[in-house]
Design a protein around this motif. Structure first.
Motif, PDB file in Angstrom:
ATOM      1  N   ALA A 124     -35.614 -35.682  53.565  1.00 60.63           N
ATOM      2  CA  ALA A 124     -35.048 -36.592  52.554  1.00 60.63           C
ATOM      3  C   ALA A 124     -36.118 -37.040  51.568  1.00 60.63           C
ATOM      4  O   ALA A 124     -35.892 -37.057  50.352  1.00 60.63           O
ATOM      5  CB  ALA A 124     -34.416 -37.792  53.242  1.00 60.63           C
ATOM      6  N   SER A 125     -37.298 -37.386  52.071  1.00 60.26           N
ATOM      7  CA  SER A 125     -38.321 -37.858  51.139  1.00 60.26           C
ATOM      8  C   SER A 125     -38.848 -36.719  50.283  1.00 60.26           C
ATOM      9  O   SER A 125     -39.112 -36.896  49.090  1.00 60.26           O
ATOM     10  CB  SER A 125     -39.442 -38.592  51.864  1.00 60.26           C
ATOM     11  OG  SER A 125     -39.918 -37.854  52.928  1.00 60.26           O
ATOM     12  N   THR A 126     -38.982 -35.516  50.868  1.00 63.58           N
ATOM     13  CA  THR A 126     -39.438 -34.376  50.064  1.00 63.58           C
ATOM     14  C   THR A 126     -38.422 -34.095  48.958  1.00 63.58           C
ATOM     15  O   THR A 126     -38.782 -33.885  47.792  1.00 63.58           O
ATOM     16  CB  THR A 126     -39.638 -33.122  50.941  1.00 63.58           C
ATOM     17  OG1 THR A 126     -40.510 -33.456  52.001  1.00 63.58           O
ATOM     18  CG2 THR A 126     -40.224 -31.971  50.155  1.00 63.58           C
ATOM     19  N   ARG A 127     -37.133 -34.124  49.316  1.00 63.31           N
ATOM     20  CA  ARG A 127     -36.073 -33.906  48.330  1.00 63.31           C
ATOM     21  C   ARG A 127     -36.166 -34.947  47.204  1.00 63.31           C
ATOM     22  O   ARG A 127     -36.081 -34.633  46.025  1.00 63.31           O
ATOM     23  CB  ARG A 127     -34.718 -34.051  49.056  1.00 63.31           C
ATOM     24  CG  ARG A 127     -33.598 -33.219  48.500  1.00 63.31           C
ATOM     25  CD  ARG A 127     -32.382 -33.320  49.394  1.00 63.31           C
ATOM     26  NE  ARG A 127     -32.505 -32.576  50.633  1.00 63.31           N
ATOM     27  CZ  ARG A 127     -32.410 -31.246  50.734  1.00 63.31           C
ATOM     28  NH1 ARG A 127     -32.203 -30.525  49.658  1.00 63.31           N
ATOM     29  NH2 ARG A 127     -32.542 -30.644  51.890  1.00 63.31           N
ATOM     30  N   ARG A 128     -36.401 -36.194  47.576  1.00 64.50           N
ATOM     31  CA  ARG A 128     -36.472 -37.279  46.592  1.00 64.50           C
ATOM     32  C   ARG A 128     -37.674 -37.086  45.651  1.00 64.50           C
ATOM     33  O   ARG A 128     -37.566 -37.238  44.436  1.00 64.50           O
ATOM     34  CB  ARG A 128     -36.588 -38.611  47.343  1.00 64.50           C
ATOM     35  CG  ARG A 128     -36.602 -39.840  46.473  1.00 64.50           C
ATOM     36  CD  ARG A 128     -36.388 -41.078  47.311  1.00 64.50           C
ATOM     37  NE  ARG A 128     -37.399 -41.242  48.356  1.00 64.50           N
ATOM     38  CZ  ARG A 128     -38.617 -41.730  48.168  1.00 64.50           C
ATOM     39  NH1 ARG A 128     -38.996 -42.090  46.963  1.00 64.50           N
ATOM     40  NH2 ARG A 128     -39.470 -41.850  49.173  1.00 64.50           N
ATOM     41  N   TYR A 129     -38.823 -36.729  46.234  1.00 65.23           N
ATOM     42  CA  TYR A 129     -40.029 -36.568  45.397  1.00 65.23           C
ATOM     43  C   TYR A 129     -39.896 -35.350  44.486  1.00 65.23           C
ATOM     44  O   TYR A 129     -40.300 -35.393  43.334  1.00 65.23           O
ATOM     45  CB  TYR A 129     -41.268 -36.420  46.290  1.00 65.23           C
ATOM     46  CG  TYR A 129     -41.867 -37.749  46.698  1.00 65.23           C
ATOM     47  CD1 TYR A 129     -43.045 -38.207  46.119  1.00 65.23           C
ATOM     48  CD2 TYR A 129     -41.267 -38.545  47.653  1.00 65.23           C
ATOM     49  CE1 TYR A 129     -43.601 -39.415  46.485  1.00 65.23           C
ATOM     50  CE2 TYR A 129     -41.807 -39.761  48.035  1.00 65.23           C
ATOM     51  CZ  TYR A 129     -42.974 -40.191  47.444  1.00 65.23           C
ATOM     52  OH  TYR A 129     -43.506 -41.394  47.799  1.00 65.23           O
ATOM     53  N   ILE A 130     -39.341 -34.255  45.014  1.00 65.88           N
ATOM     54  CA  ILE A 130     -39.206 -33.047  44.178  1.00 65.88           C
ATOM     55  C   ILE A 130     -38.230 -33.301  43.044  1.00 65.88           C
ATOM     56  O   ILE A 130     -38.455 -32.914  41.909  1.00 65.88           O
ATOM     57  CB  ILE A 130     -38.772 -31.834  45.043  1.00 65.88           C
ATOM     58  CG1 ILE A 130     -39.932 -31.370  45.907  1.00 65.88           C
ATOM     59  CG2 ILE A 130     -38.271 -30.677  44.179  1.00 65.88           C
ATOM     60  CD1 ILE A 130     -41.116 -30.775  45.145  1.00 65.88           C
ATOM     61  N   SER A 131     -37.100 -34.022  43.334  1.00 68.43           N
ATOM     62  CA  SER A 131     -36.190 -34.294  42.208  1.00 68.43           C
ATOM     63  C   SER A 131     -36.812 -35.238  41.201  1.00 68.43           C
ATOM     64  O   SER A 131     -36.469 -35.208  40.026  1.00 68.43           O
ATOM     65  CB  SER A 131     -34.834 -34.866  42.603  1.00 68.43           C
ATOM     66  OG  SER A 131     -34.698 -35.027  43.910  1.00 68.43           O
ATOM     67  N   ALA A 132     -37.757 -36.088  41.641  1.00 69.83           N
ATOM     68  CA  ALA A 132     -38.423 -36.975  40.679  1.00 69.83           C
ATOM     69  C   ALA A 132     -39.293 -36.167  39.711  1.00 69.83           C
ATOM     70  O   ALA A 132     -39.412 -36.519  38.543  1.00 69.83           O
ATOM     71  CB  ALA A 132     -39.266 -37.997  41.414  1.00 69.83           C
ATOM     72  N   VAL A 133     -39.872 -35.068  40.195  1.00 66.67           N
ATOM     73  CA  VAL A 133     -40.731 -34.279  39.292  1.00 66.67           C
ATOM     74  C   VAL A 133     -39.946 -33.168  38.581  1.00 66.67           C
ATOM     75  O   VAL A 133     -40.380 -32.679  37.550  1.00 66.67           O
ATOM     76  CB  VAL A 133     -41.973 -33.684  40.022  1.00 66.67           C
ATOM     77  CG1 VAL A 133     -42.853 -34.785  40.544  1.00 66.67           C
ATOM     78  CG2 VAL A 133     -41.604 -32.721  41.129  1.00 66.67           C
ATOM     79  N   ASP A 134     -38.790 -32.762  39.152  1.00 65.27           N
ATOM     80  CA  ASP A 134     -37.966 -31.753  38.492  1.00 65.27           C
ATOM     81  C   ASP A 134     -36.521 -31.958  38.944  1.00 65.27           C
ATOM     82  O   ASP A 134     -36.150 -31.559  40.051  1.00 65.27           O
ATOM     83  CB  ASP A 134     -38.466 -30.343  38.860  1.00 65.27           C
ATOM     84  CG  ASP A 134     -37.723 -29.257  38.121  1.00 65.27           C
ATOM     85  OD1 ASP A 134     -36.616 -29.520  37.611  1.00 65.27           O
ATOM     86  OD2 ASP A 134     -38.255 -28.137  38.046  1.00 65.27           O
ATOM     87  N   SER A 135     -35.715 -32.538  38.074  1.00 63.22           N
ATOM     88  CA  SER A 135     -34.351 -32.923  38.479  1.00 63.22           C
ATOM     89  C   SER A 135     -33.459 -31.709  38.765  1.00 63.22           C
ATOM     90  O   SER A 135     -32.435 -31.830  39.429  1.00 63.22           O
ATOM     91  CB  SER A 135     -33.721 -33.813  37.415  1.00 63.22           C
ATOM     92  OG  SER A 135     -33.714 -33.127  36.196  1.00 63.22           O
ATOM     93  N   GLU A 136     -33.852 -30.522  38.247  1.00 63.12           N
ATOM     94  CA  GLU A 136     -33.036 -29.324  38.462  1.00 63.12           C
ATOM     95  C   GLU A 136     -33.371 -28.604  39.772  1.00 63.12           C
ATOM     96  O   GLU A 136     -32.623 -27.750  40.231  1.00 63.12           O
ATOM     97  CB  GLU A 136     -33.261 -28.319  37.314  1.00 63.12           C
ATOM     98  CG  GLU A 136     -32.911 -28.833  35.934  1.00 63.12           C
ATOM     99  CD  GLU A 136     -31.421 -29.079  35.807  1.00 63.12           C
ATOM    100  OE1 GLU A 136     -30.655 -28.166  36.145  1.00 63.12           O
ATOM    101  OE2 GLU A 136     -31.031 -30.193  35.396  1.00 63.12           O
ATOM    102  N   ALA A 137     -34.500 -28.934  40.358  1.00 67.19           N
ATOM    103  CA  ALA A 137     -34.963 -28.198  41.537  1.00 67.19           C
ATOM    104  C   ALA A 137     -34.094 -28.503  42.765  1.00 67.19           C
ATOM    105  O   ALA A 137     -33.682 -29.639  42.967  1.00 67.19           O
ATOM    106  CB  ALA A 137     -36.416 -28.558  41.829  1.00 67.19           C
TER     107      ALA A 137
END
Ligand SMILES: Cc1cc2nc3c(=O)[nH]c(=O)nc-3n(C[C@H](O)[C@H](O)[C@H](O)COP(=O)(O)OP(=O)(O)OC[C@H]3O[C@@H](n4cnc5c(N)ncnc54)[C@H](O)[C@@H]3O)c2cc1C
Length: 145
Positions: free
Chosen positions: A88-101
Motif C-alpha cells: 500500500a505504501s509503495t503504491r501510494r509513493y509511486i502514484s505520488a511521483v507518477d499518477s499513471e503508473a
C-alpha cells in the motif's frame, strides 16, 4: 586474519572492540521488486524523487520488475511506512511521483531501519575488521548526531 563477518561480528566481540553508534530512529526504509506499467520515466536511468522528508528511488531490473526504495524520515512511530502494508505504501509513493503508473504483484519486499555504527578500532594485533563488522551507515552517507 580479517574479520568480515557482518554487523553482528563474532570476531569483533571476541576481540572486545566496541561498536559504537545508534539506529536512525527517525528513518524507515522499504524496498520492493515489483512490475510497474505506464511508468513514464526512462528505463535506462535510475530515478530519484526527493521530497522534504522522504525519497523514492526507482531502478529498472533485468526482466519485468523495478526495484523501488522508499525512505520515510517521519519519526518512526508516526511514519506512514510503519502503519501501512509495504504494498500500500509503495503504491501510494509511486502514484505520488507518477499518477499513471500501475504497480503489479510484488516479487519481494523488505523493510528496515538504518544503523550507524563504527568500531573504536579497526585492528587488534594481527586481526583486522572489515566491512559491516567495522562500520555500517545509511546508503545516503554518515549523518552527524
Ligand atoms: C536490505 C539491504 C539493502 C542494501 N543495499 C545496499 C546497496 O544498495 N548498496 C550498498 O553498498 N550496500 C547495501 N547494503 C549494505 C550491504 O549489504 C552491506 O554493507 C554489505 O553486505 C556488508 O558486507 P560484509 O561482507 O561486510 O558483511 P555481510 O554481507 O553481512 O557478510 C558477512 C558474512 O559473514 C558470515 N558470518 C557471520 N558470522 C559468521 C561466523 N561466526 N562464522 C562464519 N561466517 C559468519 C555471514 O553468514 C555472511 O556471509 C544493503 C543492506 C541491506 C540489509
Amino acid at each position: 586474519m580479517i574479520g568480515a563477518d557482518g554487523v553482528r561480528s563474532r570476531v569483533r566481540d571476541c576481540l572486545g572492540i566496541a561498536y559504537e553508534g545508534d539506529d536512525y530512529q527517525e528513518n524507515v526504509l522499504q524496498m520492493m521488486d515489483v512490475s510497474i506499467t505506464n511508468f513514464s520515466a526512462a528505463d535506462d536511468w535510475i530515478q530519484y524523487f526527493i521530497g522534504q522528508d522522504k525519497f523514492v528511488l526507482v531502478t529498472k531490473l533485468p526482466g519485468a520488475n523495478y526495484r523501488v526504495l522508499i525512505s520515510d524520515q517521519g519519526k518512526a512511530e508516526r511514519s506512514s511506512l510503519g502503519d501501512e502494508t509495504r504494498e500500500a505504501s509503495t503504491r501510494r509513493y509511486i502514484s505520488a511521483v507518477d499518477s499513471e503508473a500501475v504497480l503489479g504483484e510484488p516479487r519481494w519486499a523488505t523493510k528496515w531501519r538504518i544503523r550507524k555504527r563504527l568500531t573504536s578500532s579497526y585492528r587488534k594485533g594481527g586481526v583486522f575488521l572489515a566491512g559491516d563488522a567495522a562500520h555500517c551507515h545509511s546508503p545516503s552517507g554518515w549523518k552527524a548526531a
